[in-house]
Structures are given as C-alpha cells and as structure tokens.
Design a protein around this motif. Structure first.
Motif, PDB file in Angstrom:
ATOM      1  N   VAL A  59      52.402  42.035  32.750  1.00 39.54           N
ATOM      2  CA  VAL A  59      51.107  42.228  33.398  1.00 39.54           C
ATOM      3  C   VAL A  59      50.976  41.278  34.583  1.00 39.54           C
ATOM      4  O   VAL A  59      51.402  40.122  34.517  1.00 39.54           O
ATOM      5  CB  VAL A  59      49.975  41.967  32.378  1.00 39.54           C
ATOM      6  N   SER A  60      50.392  41.758  35.678  1.00 42.04           N
ATOM      7  CA  SER A  60      50.095  40.897  36.820  1.00 42.04           C
ATOM      8  C   SER A  60      48.585  40.875  37.048  1.00 42.04           C
ATOM      9  O   SER A  60      47.913  41.894  36.929  1.00 42.04           O
ATOM     10  CB  SER A  60      50.807  41.383  38.084  1.00 42.04           C
ATOM     11  N   VAL A  61      48.058  39.682  37.358  1.00 39.97           N
ATOM     12  CA  VAL A  61      46.624  39.501  37.593  1.00 39.97           C
ATOM     13  C   VAL A  61      46.432  39.011  39.021  1.00 39.97           C
ATOM     14  O   VAL A  61      47.083  38.060  39.459  1.00 39.97           O
ATOM     15  CB  VAL A  61      46.011  38.490  36.605  1.00 39.97           C
ATOM     16  N   GLY A  62      45.557  39.655  39.769  1.00 38.46           N
ATOM     17  CA  GLY A  62      45.280  39.265  41.150  1.00 38.46           C
ATOM     18  C   GLY A  62      43.846  39.611  41.495  1.00 38.46           C
ATOM     19  O   GLY A  62      42.993  39.778  40.635  1.00 38.46           O
ATOM     20  N   GLY A  63      43.579  39.749  42.812  1.00 34.93           N
ATOM     21  CA  GLY A  63      42.256  40.145  43.267  1.00 34.93           C
ATOM     22  C   GLY A  63      41.391  39.033  43.814  1.00 34.93           C
ATOM     23  O   GLY A  63      40.254  39.288  44.212  1.00 34.93           O
ATOM     24  N   TRP A  64      41.898  37.764  43.829  1.00 34.71           N
ATOM     25  CA  TRP A  64      41.081  36.661  44.357  1.00 34.71           C
ATOM     26  C   TRP A  64      40.685  36.958  45.800  1.00 34.71           C
ATOM     27  O   TRP A  64      41.475  37.517  46.558  1.00 34.71           O
ATOM     28  CB  TRP A  64      41.908  35.364  44.314  1.00 34.71           C
ATOM     29  N   PRO A  65      39.456  36.698  46.220  1.00 36.64           N
ATOM     30  CA  PRO A  65      38.458  35.881  45.522  1.00 36.64           C
ATOM     31  C   PRO A  65      37.369  36.657  44.796  1.00 36.64           C
ATOM     32  O   PRO A  65      36.674  36.090  43.958  1.00 36.64           O
ATOM     33  CB  PRO A  65      37.829  35.086  46.671  1.00 36.64           C
ATOM     34  N   PHE A  66      37.162  37.938  45.129  1.00 40.88           N
ATOM     35  CA  PHE A  66      35.961  38.620  44.639  1.00 40.88           C
ATOM     36  C   PHE A  66      36.218  39.587  43.483  1.00 40.88           C
ATOM     37  O   PHE A  66      35.273  40.093  42.892  1.00 40.88           O
ATOM     38  CB  PHE A  66      35.286  39.383  45.792  1.00 40.88           C
ATOM     39  N   ARG A  67      37.457  39.875  43.171  1.00 36.99           N
ATOM     40  CA  ARG A  67      37.762  40.827  42.110  1.00 36.99           C
ATOM     41  C   ARG A  67      38.756  40.219  41.130  1.00 36.99           C
ATOM     42  O   ARG A  67      39.480  39.285  41.463  1.00 36.99           O
ATOM     43  CB  ARG A  67      38.365  42.117  42.687  1.00 36.99           C
ATOM     44  N   THR A  68      38.775  40.799  39.948  1.00 37.72           N
ATOM     45  CA  THR A  68      39.850  40.547  38.994  1.00 37.72           C
ATOM     46  C   THR A  68      40.597  41.863  38.834  1.00 37.72           C
ATOM     47  O   THR A  68      40.008  42.860  38.419  1.00 37.72           O
ATOM     48  CB  THR A  68      39.313  40.074  37.635  1.00 37.72           C
ATOM     49  N   ARG A  69      41.862  41.872  39.185  1.00 31.55           N
ATOM     50  CA  ARG A  69      42.681  43.086  39.173  1.00 31.55           C
ATOM     51  C   ARG A  69      43.868  42.868  38.241  1.00 31.55           C
ATOM     52  O   ARG A  69      44.661  41.947  38.444  1.00 31.55           O
ATOM     53  CB  ARG A  69      43.177  43.429  40.576  1.00 31.55           C
ATOM     54  N   VAL A  70      43.970  43.710  37.218  1.00 38.42           N
ATOM     55  CA  VAL A  70      45.046  43.596  36.235  1.00 38.42           C
ATOM     56  C   VAL A  70      45.889  44.865  36.298  1.00 38.42           C
ATOM     57  O   VAL A  70      45.365  45.973  36.155  1.00 38.42           O
ATOM     58  CB  VAL A  70      44.492  43.401  34.811  1.00 38.42           C
ATOM     59  N   ALA A  71      47.181  44.718  36.530  1.00 40.19           N
ATOM     60  CA  ALA A  71      48.081  45.868  36.635  1.00 40.19           C
ATOM     61  C   ALA A  71      49.017  45.893  35.435  1.00 40.19           C
ATOM     62  O   ALA A  71      49.604  44.872  35.064  1.00 40.19           O
ATOM     63  CB  ALA A  71      48.893  45.794  37.928  1.00 40.19           C
ATOM     64  N   PHE A  72      49.144  47.090  34.838  1.00 38.38           N
ATOM     65  CA  PHE A  72      50.028  47.312  33.690  1.00 38.38           C
ATOM     66  C   PHE A  72      51.111  48.316  34.108  1.00 38.38           C
ATOM     67  O   PHE A  72      50.903  49.526  33.999  1.00 38.38           O
ATOM     68  CB  PHE A  72      49.256  47.870  32.496  1.00 38.38           C
TER      69      PHE A  72
END
Length: 344
Positions: A59-72
């Motif tokens: 899993v990768s987590v990104g989206g800074w600064p306004f979102r939380t984005r998790v990719a599977f």
C-alpha cells in the motif's frame, strides 16, 4: 538628523505564523496517514480471521497536504461465500480535515467473482464508492457504475446484463421522526437503461430494448448482516428473522412498465425470496411474450407464453398483478415463470 530605523520584525510575523501552521498541519497529516495505515492493517487482519481473502501489493499513502490518498495495487477481496471483487488498483481518498468521509475509485475497472459461476469483467466510464460517517453504527454508503459493460470470462456462466447507462446502490440508517432507527437500514438500487445479453431473459423481456429498475426498501435486523460461513451475510440475517419491508419501485422493460410494492419480503433457507410483490402493470403481455421467446434455461417459456396470452386478453389497460415468490419459484397467478431471486 538621521531618520529612525524601523524594525522589520513585524514583516516576519505573518511568515512565522504561516510556517508554524504549516508545520502543525504537516504533523497532523503524517499522524493521520500513520493512523490510516495502522487501521487498514488491523481491519484486514480481522477480515482474514473471519475467513475473508484479502490480497494486494504494498500500500502507498500520499496526498499531502490536503488529502489522504491510499492506493491498493492488484487488489482482491473475496468473502467467505466466494463472492468478491478485484481490480488492477483501488484508490481511496479523503480530505485531511474530514477523515470520516472516503471515496474509493477503481479507475481501471473491476472484476466480479461469483461463487461457482466464474468471473465477470466490468468496464465502462467509472466505478466508485463513497462511505461517510464511518464512526456511526451504520455509515452512509453510495456505490455507482457509470456506463458499465459486463463481459464474462471464458468458462463463466452468462451474465444477464451486457451493459447499462448507470447502476447505483445507496444505503443509510433508517430515520424515524428524524432519528436514526436502532437496527434498520434504508436501501436503494437503480439499474438504468440496461441491455440484456443476446438470447437472455433481460433481452427477451425488454424485446431488445432497455430495462430500467428503481427499487427502495427498509432492511430490518440490519446488525445481523454479517457472517463467516459460505452462504454469506444474508444467511445469518435471514435466520435471525431479517426482512425487506416497505418495498417500493418502478420497472420498465421495453414497452412494458410497472409500479411495484410489497409490505414484506424474506428469504428461505436456500436463499430464495419468499413473499408477495404487487404490480400495477402497463402492457405486461409484451414483456411476458419476450420472456417466452428467450433462450434462457432459467425461464419457463411455456408458462411465460400462457401469462402473455392471459395479459393480452385484457388489452392495453393497466392491470393489477401479484408476483408470488413461493417454493423457490416466481409465480404469476398459476404460471411458474422462473426460479425466485436468490439472495445467497
């Protein structure tokens, strides 16, 4: 005389405030991202312990600064019943200031796994699901497919729908006098302008036209919608006395249409619906004749032809009909048209 020098420290204060706010927000974002990863791992383990099969690439987590984005990447979710979905990638996003509202997108399509029936590839213009109020007992859920296509893989059983303009499902707590009911959910399902597979029952009923269905109901005993056996969540729910109540909807198949209602529908031990569904139908003979001409083995074509003849004898006037789901069959008067719909 020299003019007094003005301090520039006042000019720095707004930048210091912005920098401090950015540092605090960044700290919050990283804390939130860590919490999301931790909770995902914990929830996956709970599901695996209950017999679910969960698989994906890291899993990768990104989206800074306004979102939380998790990719599977390469995600697969299979329930104990054998039903499930997989996708090249599932992406879940939430605003960092509202982590209780998530949107899940399958941009590259989905594959639907049907237990014992094979896999169906779902293409189209988009597949997405939103979940809100995650901390409540029952969250609000909305899922939709935009102009989907349904393609069975080699060896899979045929799927009744080839394509549709829109498919929508919604679920939220039932409100009584503005207050969420303790153990009831409202659900809505809409299938808009669907086309059946060649030779199938949907194409027959719609006479090569479109099928549209909009139906809503209340689910009683909603907390019982869980289970770890091969029959899935509806088996446990049905055994506990769960029912669909206040069923209302509309159906259009080609030139035929109907308003439908039922005070209560339940399921037998084998998962097939039981109960009565009242219809006020317009030109039902057209749909019955189409069913009689379909090449589906699930349709009793002799009974459908008899029902078509009886309906045509009434002319084009609206007719009040009753569909009965009984003994595992769908009955229109004395005619057993097809197996009753199966929940599990």
């Amino acid at each position: 005389m020299t003019s007094p020098r003005h301090s520039r420290r006042g000019l720095l204060i707004p930048f210091l405030i912005v920098g401090l706010a950015l540092a605090l927000w960044t700290g919050w974002w990283f804390y939130l991202a860590d919490q999301v990863e931790t909770r995902i791992a914990a929830q996956e383990q709970v599901l695996r312990d209950d017999g679910w099969r969960i698989a994906h690439q890291p899993v990768s987590v990104g989206g800074w600064p306004f979102r939380t984005r998790v990719a599977f990447p390469q995600a697969e979710i299979i329930a104990p019943s054998g039903h499930g979905v997989s996708a090249p990638e599932l992406v879940a996003e939430a605003n960092a200031w509202n982590p209780g509202h998530w949107v899940v997108i399958a941009a590259d399509g989905l594959t639907l796994t049907r237990a014992g029936k094979g896999r169906i590839d779902i293409g189209g213009d988009g597949a997405r699901m939103s979940v809100n109020r995650l901390r409540d007992r029952f969250p609000d859920l909305r899922a939709e497919l935009i102009r989907p296509t349904f393609t069975p893989r080699e060896g899979a059983e045929p799927f009744p729908i080839a394509s549709a303009e829109h498919v929508q499902f919604e679920m939220r707590p039932h409100l009584t006098d503005g207050v969420a009911a303790t153990d009831e959910l409202d659900v809505l399902f809409a299938l808009i302008e669907a086309r059946g597979r060649p030779g199938g029952p949907v194409e027959g009923a719609a006479r090569s036209g479109h099928l549209s269905v909009e139906i809503e109901a209340t689910i009683e005993q909603a907390s019982r919608l869980r289970g770890v056996d091969s029959a899935g969540v509806f088996s446990n729910w049905s055994a506990a006395g769960g029912r669909f109540t206040a069923v209302r909807g509309r159906l259009r198949a080609g030139e035929s249409s109907a308003r439908l209602s039922s005070e209560a529908l339940s399921a037998r031990e084998d998962g097939r619906l039981e109960g009565r569904l009242a219809l006020t139908a317009e030109r039902p003979g057209e749909a019955m004749a189409g069913l009689a001409g379909s090449r589906s083995g699930a349709v009793n074509r002799v009974a459908a032809a008899g029902a078509a003849a009886a309906a045509r004898a009434q002319g084009d006037r609206p007719m009040d009909l009753v569909l009965r789901f009984s003994d595992g069959r769908t009955w229109l008067g004395p005619f057993a048209l097809a197996p009753a719909p199966k929940l599990f």
